[in-house]
Design an enzyme around this catalytic site. Structure first.
Site, mmCIF file in Angstrom:
data_model
loop_
_atom_site.group_PDB
_atom_site.id
_atom_site.type_symbol
_atom_site.label_atom_id
_atom_site.label_comp_id
_atom_site.label_asym_id
_atom_site.label_seq_id
_atom_site.Cartn_x
_atom_site.Cartn_y
_atom_site.Cartn_z
ATOM 1 N N GLU A 257 0.882 -1.179 0.000
ATOM 2 C CA GLU A 257 0.000 0.000 0.000
ATOM 3 C C GLU A 257 0.912 1.220 0.000
ATOM 4 O OE1 GLU A 257 -3.124 -0.152 -0.236
ATOM 5 O OE2 GLU A 257 -3.643 -2.160 0.422
ATOM 6 N N CYS A 296 -3.082 8.705 3.401
ATOM 7 C CA CYS A 296 -2.796 8.137 2.077
ATOM 8 C C CYS A 296 -3.964 8.360 1.136
ATOM 9 C CB CYS A 296 -2.492 6.654 2.208
ATOM 10 S SG CYS A 296 -3.760 5.757 3.108
HETATM 11 P P1 NAP Z 1 8.338 4.853 4.649
HETATM 12 O O1 NAP Z 1 9.452 5.750 4.913
HETATM 13 O O2 NAP Z 1 8.319 4.094 3.369
HETATM 14 O O3 NAP Z 1 8.274 3.872 5.908
HETATM 15 C C1 NAP Z 1 7.232 2.939 6.036
HETATM 16 C C2 NAP Z 1 7.663 1.797 6.917
HETATM 17 O O4 NAP Z 1 8.711 1.066 6.272
HETATM 18 C C3 NAP Z 1 8.230 2.230 8.270
HETATM 19 O O5 NAP Z 1 7.772 1.303 9.228
HETATM 20 C C4 NAP Z 1 9.732 2.118 8.071
HETATM 21 O O6 NAP Z 1 10.424 1.888 9.271
HETATM 22 C C5 NAP Z 1 9.799 0.905 7.186
HETATM 23 N N1 NAP Z 1 11.022 0.788 6.402
HETATM 24 C C6 NAP Z 1 11.778 1.779 5.878
HETATM 25 N N2 NAP Z 1 12.815 1.243 5.183
HETATM 26 C C7 NAP Z 1 12.688 -0.107 5.290
HETATM 27 C C8 NAP Z 1 13.445 -1.197 4.798
HETATM 28 N N3 NAP Z 1 14.526 -1.023 4.042
HETATM 29 N N4 NAP Z 1 13.041 -2.450 5.121
HETATM 30 C C9 NAP Z 1 11.931 -2.652 5.865
HETATM 31 N N5 NAP Z 1 11.178 -1.646 6.356
HETATM 32 C C10 NAP Z 1 11.543 -0.387 6.059
HETATM 33 O O7 NAP Z 1 6.916 5.606 4.684
HETATM 34 P P2 NAP Z 1 6.379 6.636 5.794
HETATM 35 O O8 NAP Z 1 7.130 7.900 5.577
HETATM 36 O O9 NAP Z 1 6.330 6.021 7.124
HETATM 37 O O10 NAP Z 1 4.866 6.815 5.341
HETATM 38 C C11 NAP Z 1 4.412 7.799 4.464
HETATM 39 C C12 NAP Z 1 4.013 7.195 3.142
HETATM 40 O O11 NAP Z 1 3.128 6.111 3.357
HETATM 41 C C13 NAP Z 1 3.266 8.148 2.261
HETATM 42 O O12 NAP Z 1 3.831 8.110 0.985
HETATM 43 C C14 NAP Z 1 1.843 7.605 2.226
HETATM 44 O O13 NAP Z 1 1.147 7.833 1.024
HETATM 45 C C15 NAP Z 1 2.061 6.174 2.433
HETATM 46 N N6 NAP Z 1 0.875 5.561 3.036
HETATM 47 C C16 NAP Z 1 0.124 4.735 2.277
HETATM 48 C C17 NAP Z 1 -1.013 4.147 2.833
HETATM 49 C C18 NAP Z 1 -1.861 3.214 2.020
HETATM 50 O O14 NAP Z 1 -2.734 2.571 2.602
HETATM 51 N N7 NAP Z 1 -1.657 3.100 0.732
HETATM 52 C C19 NAP Z 1 -1.363 4.410 4.148
HETATM 53 C C20 NAP Z 1 -0.569 5.260 4.905
HETATM 54 C C21 NAP Z 1 0.560 5.830 4.321
HETATM 55 P P3 NAP Z 1 11.108 3.095 10.102
HETATM 56 O O15 NAP Z 1 10.049 4.052 10.445
HETATM 57 O O16 NAP Z 1 11.666 2.391 11.275
HETATM 58 O O17 NAP Z 1 12.147 3.672 9.190
#
Ligand code: NAP
Length: 518
Positions: A257, A296
């Site tokens: 997602e 999102c």
């Molecule tokens: P993110 O930076 O991609 O992080 C998401 C999750 O992935 C966090 O738990 C992060 O952990 C983890 N992560 C990061 N690098 C990783 C790796 N190499 N291996 C495994 N896990 C890893 O996203 P975010 O900034 O938290 O969220 C914002 C984004 O999420 C926005 O773009 C939004 O559109 C999207 N979003 C989408 C939905 C949907 O349902 N489609 C819902 C909510 C948000 P750490 O925090 O520990 O780094």
């Protein structure tokens, strides 16, 4: 300062230094620390598979549902404390905190009800059984769905530490699959408190739900062919995970997602001052300001007829100017900060990029002064409204998700064809809305938008006073979108459970199959 622990292998476990700080983005105060260093991720996965999985699979849907009901009730009883933590950890307003925490208890409750309906069974029958050969009325085939025998790893985004965690967990656990959940580090305190409520009351059977606070470490290296990975976050991280060792080598099921440039199309029949127009105006303001636009599903592009764009700009600007932004503890504040300074930087860069294809008609991305805080304090952001007069020639407007209170008004000629072409430039969305009482326009456009969206709302004058907000995800409807949105599908009642349940064809004696599985 609070030091978050992980709930693994049946107990709470401290991580080792170095720790990651969790910062209240309204005050810049460090409020907690997290680390998963030193956790044995192989053992965590093994515990889920060998202890949690068998005990869940021994339970019927009804029994799993009853467990989810106890979780929902316990979390609801702790609601006030959870809202307080959300306000301090995420800098949320109380309203935004409720949106997340109540979303979690509501979704648990919905899946508890579904479990009750499914009753005393441990598998799902998928479709009708069929006679397989012309001359035998006995030799039949059918499909059933059974829970996979591994673990579900859930990785969540920072914006929904409560709902995001428990919406995923509810579906997986009702399906019969144990969960290892890793919320985003920056807001993990909220998830930590929720799991603590459940463990304090002994409501989590061994291995059914484990929590990692901090980085995933080597967790994903231990994914196997019976496991499932459900990720929510940015498209960049999603792409990395999809190509990781586990998913590729073990063919682990993956659900992503990700980002989405959601749209709202205003029909050419929409009149300023009508009920539907009020709904549209209020919806856009809500989508921009709820959780400071960090949803999102939030509307990012409003496709508006040329004849209406000036009036809408004027009305939205008036409404937005009324929204008090600042420290949620200050009187009257309705919008809090972004999640952190990096997000604030990203918002400014994003607005600057979008300004190259449109012009700002409301708001100042460099604004530093907000309610209840010193100038420059916190990760606050002004709502920004942009106007783009040539959206079919624009690229960034349809590709750059500014994760904050930013909307671009995309001007169009009022035709279905042009509206559809503009929306499709987003290359896959979670949700889009069509606001029109013109049945022909609405019907044709929904059909055009459907392949590009996970969910489409068609709102006319008869339903606008009852409709749920554009960005609200409901447990009984599909959540997830094609293309840029990640290609995932979650929730949707039974549909979400399909990801955790393997469909298998069974052939044999009709009488026996009916007895065993129907
Ligand atoms: P993110 O930076 O991609 O992080 C998401 C999750 O992935 C966090 O738990 C992060 O952990 C983890 N992560 C990061 N690098 C990783 C790796 N190499 N291996 C495994 N896990 C890893 O996203 P975010 O900034 O938290 O969220 C914002 C984004 O999420 C926005 O773009 C939004 O559109 C999207 N979003 C989408 C939905 C949907 O349902 N489609 C819902 C909510 C948000 P750490 O925090 O520990 O780094």
């Amino acid at each position: 300062m609070i030091q978050l622990q992980s709930y693994v292998l049946g107990g709470w476990s401290k991580g080792q230094a170095p720790f990651r700080d969790l910062v209240n983005p309204a005050t810049d105060e460090r409020v907690a620390q997290a680390s998963s260093n030193g956790l044995d991720m192989a053992a965590v996965m093994d515990h889920a598979r060998t202890v949690g999985g068998p005990s869940l699979r021994a339970m019927s849907f009804e029994e799993r549902g009853a467990m989810l009901r106890t979780w929902s009730k316990a979390l609801y009883a702790a609601r006030e404390a959870l809202l307080d933590v959300t306000m301090v950890n995420a800098g949320s307003t109380r309203g935004d905190a409720k949106f997340d925490v109540d979303g979690a208890t509501g979704t648990l409750s919905y899946y508890a009800g579904l479990g009750k309906k499914l009753g005393d069974r441990k598998w799902l029958v998928d479709g009708e059984s069929e006679q397989l050969t012309r001359n035998s009325a006995r030799f039949y085939g059918m499909h059933i769905r059974v829970p996979i025998q591994g673990a579900a790893v859930h990785i969540g985004a920072f914006n929904f530490p409560a709902w995001g965690t428990f919406a995923k967990a509810a579906v997986s656990i009702l399906a019969g699959v144990p969960v290892v959940t890793k919320p985003a580090s920056s807001t993990a305190w909220i998830t930590h408190e929720m799991v603590k409520v459940l463990t304090d009351q002994g409501l989590i059977p061994p291995g059914v739900l484990q929590l990692i606070c901090g980085s995933p470490g080597t967790l994903l290296d231990h994914l196997g062919p019976q496991d499932a990975l459900a990720f929510t976050g940015s498209a960049d991280t999603g792409a990395k995970l999809r190509g990781g060792h586990g998913p590729v080598h073990a063919s682990t099921a993956v659900n992503i997602e990700a980002d989405s440039l959601n749209a709202m199309v205003l029909g050419p029949d929409l009149e300023r001052g009508s009920d539907l127009y009020h709904w549209v105006k209020n919806s856009i303001v809500l989508e921009m300001t709820q959780k400071a636009g960090q949803k999102c599903t939030a509307v990012r592009r409003v496709v508006v007829p040329e004849s209406l764009v000036d009036a809408l700009t004027e009305d939205l600007s008036e409404e937005l100017a009324r929204i008090s932004i600042g420290d949620p503890r200050a009187e009257g504040v309705r919008m809090g900060p972004l999640n952190n300074r990096a997000q604030q930087e990203d918002y400014r860069e994003g607005v600057s990029l979008l300004s190259g294809e449109g012009r700002i008609v409301y708001g100042d991305p460099e604004r530093e002064s907000f309610e209840g805080v010193k100038d420059g304090q916190g990760a606050f952001a002004s709502p920004i409204l942009l106007r783009c007069d040539a959206p079919l020639q624009a690229e960034a407007v349809h590709a750059r998700e500014v994760f904050g209170p930013v909307v671009t008004l995309c001007v169009y000629d009022g035709s279905v064809a042009q509206a559809a072409a503009i929306v499709a430039k987003g290359q896959g969305m979670l949700a889009s809305t069509v606001a029109s009482s013109d049945r022909k326009f609405g019907g044709e456009l929904v059909f055009e938008l459907a392949p590009y969206n996970g969910r489409v709302m068609l709102i006319d004058k008869k339903v606008c006073d009852q409709a749920t907000p554009h960005g609200m995800v409901l447990p009984n409807l599909n959540h997830g979108g094609p293309g840029r949105a990640g290609g995932g599908a979650e929730l949707g009642g039974l549909r979400g459970m399909e990801f955790y349940m393997r469909r298998v064809a069974i052939q044999g004696n009709r009488g026996l199959l009916d007895k065993l599985f129907a």
